[in-house]
Design a protein around this motif. Structure first.
Motif, PDB file in Angstrom:
ATOM      1  N   ILE A 122      93.224  33.698 104.022  1.00  0.00           N
ATOM      2  CA  ILE A 122      92.280  32.872 103.528  1.00  0.00           C
ATOM      3  C   ILE A 122      90.830  33.525 103.274  1.00  0.00           C
ATOM      4  CG2 ILE A 122      93.388  30.879 104.667  1.00  0.00           C
ATOM      5  CD1 ILE A 122      91.773  31.051 107.078  1.00  0.00           C
ATOM      6  N   ASN A 161      87.800  32.344  97.258  1.00  0.00           N
ATOM      7  CA  ASN A 161      86.594  32.105  96.643  1.00  0.00           C
ATOM      8  C   ASN A 161      86.663  30.552  96.253  1.00  0.00           C
ATOM      9  OD1 ASN A 161      85.076  34.524  96.638  1.00  0.00           O
ATOM     10  ND2 ASN A 161      86.347  35.276  95.038  1.00  0.00           N
ATOM     11  N   ASP A 162      86.800  30.243  95.144  1.00  0.00           N
ATOM     12  CA  ASP A 162      86.835  28.747  94.564  1.00  0.00           C
ATOM     13  C   ASP A 162      88.138  28.250  94.857  1.00  0.00           C
ATOM     14  OD1 ASP A 162      85.098  28.633  91.562  1.00  0.00           O
ATOM     15  OD2 ASP A 162      84.470  29.384  93.567  1.00  0.00           O
ATOM     16  N   SER A 212      83.110  28.475  97.623  1.00  0.00           N
ATOM     17  CA  SER A 212      83.187  28.540  99.028  1.00  0.00           C
ATOM     18  C   SER A 212      81.742  28.204  99.525  1.00  0.00           C
ATOM     19  CB  SER A 212      83.258  29.962  99.314  1.00  0.00           C
ATOM     20  OG  SER A 212      82.314  30.960  98.644  1.00  0.00           O
ATOM     21  N   GLY A 236      80.158  25.494  98.560  1.00  0.00           N
ATOM     22  CA  GLY A 236      80.086  24.134  98.557  1.00  0.00           C
ATOM     23  C   GLY A 236      79.810  23.466  97.169  1.00  0.00           C
ATOM     24  N   ARG A 246      85.388  20.167 100.841  1.00  0.00           N
ATOM     25  CA  ARG A 246      85.982  21.489 101.619  1.00  0.00           C
ATOM     26  C   ARG A 246      85.508  21.315 102.926  1.00  0.00           C
ATOM     27  NH1 ARG A 246      86.063  27.205  98.372  1.00  0.00           N
ATOM     28  NH2 ARG A 246      86.851  28.395 100.081  1.00  0.00           N
ATOM     29  N   ASP A 247      86.708  21.697 103.942  1.00  0.00           N
ATOM     30  CA  ASP A 247      86.287  22.105 105.374  1.00  0.00           C
ATOM     31  C   ASP A 247      86.702  23.346 105.765  1.00  0.00           C
ATOM     32  OD1 ASP A 247      86.234  22.170 108.218  1.00  0.00           O
ATOM     33  OD2 ASP A 247      86.968  19.946 108.182  1.00  0.00           O
ATOM     34  N   ASN A 248      85.706  24.240 105.506  1.00  0.00           N
ATOM     35  CA  ASN A 248      86.130  25.523 105.659  1.00  0.00           C
ATOM     36  C   ASN A 248      86.700  25.751 107.016  1.00  0.00           C
ATOM     37  OD1 ASN A 248      85.477  26.552 103.035  1.00  0.00           O
ATOM     38  ND2 ASN A 248      83.153  26.826 103.635  1.00  0.00           N
ATOM     39  N   ASN A 251      90.211  25.118 106.606  1.00  0.00           N
ATOM     40  CA  ASN A 251      90.712  25.694 105.340  1.00  0.00           C
ATOM     41  C   ASN A 251      91.443  24.757 104.616  1.00  0.00           C
ATOM     42  OD1 ASN A 251      90.013  28.416 106.569  1.00  0.00           O
ATOM     43  ND2 ASN A 251      91.831  28.203 107.807  1.00  0.00           N
ATOM     44  N   VAL A 280      91.054  21.616 101.585  1.00  0.00           N
ATOM     45  CA  VAL A 280      90.051  21.178 100.333  1.00  0.00           C
ATOM     46  C   VAL A 280      90.603  19.651 100.129  1.00  0.00           C
ATOM     47  CG1 VAL A 280      91.669  22.163  98.532  1.00  0.00           C
ATOM     48  CG2 VAL A 280      89.248  21.258  98.149  1.00  0.00           C
TER      49      VAL A 280
END
Length: 115
Positions: free
Chosen positions: A28, A32-33, A53, A55, A71-73, A76, A78
């Motif tokens: 992960i 990037n996108d 990445s 937002g 997106r919730d990084n 991990n 989207v």
């Protein structure tokens, strides 16, 4: 490699809402996108929405004002929030993750909007 698992598709009436989720695992750190494509029967695959990445987001003109990508990084994951759905939104929706050295794809989830 990155593995992507989608969920949230289904059948909904026109005007309804659905939320698609796409959880990433594996390498992960290389992502990037992320975003969503869709493919309707007999049509080419089209980009629906993407998010970087950092937002930054973009959406196809056909879904602007109706679909929201997020997106919730930390998870991990989207998401694609789809509101005011139309029959022409019916398609298989594919999540993707763009890495420096290529793309990974989810298995696809069917969204069907009845009139």
């Amino acid at each position: 490699q990155v593995q992507l698992v989608e969920s949230g598709g289904g059948l909904v009436q026109a005007g309804g809402s659905l939320r698609l989720s796409c959880a990433a695992s594996g390498r992960i750190f290389s992502i990037n996108d992320m975003g969503w494509y869709r493919q309707a029967p007999g049509k080419q695959r089209e980009l629906v929405a993407s998010i970087s990445s950092g937002g930054s987001t973009s959406c196809a003109d056909s879904v602007k004002g109706r679909f929201t990508i997020s997106r919730d990084n930390a998870k991990n994951t989207v998401y694609l929030q789809m509101d005011s759905l139309k029959p022409e939104d019916t398609a298989v929706y594919y999540c993707y993750a763009q890495r420096v050295d290529g793309y990974n794809w989810g298995q696809g989830t069917q969204v069907t909007v009845s009139s």
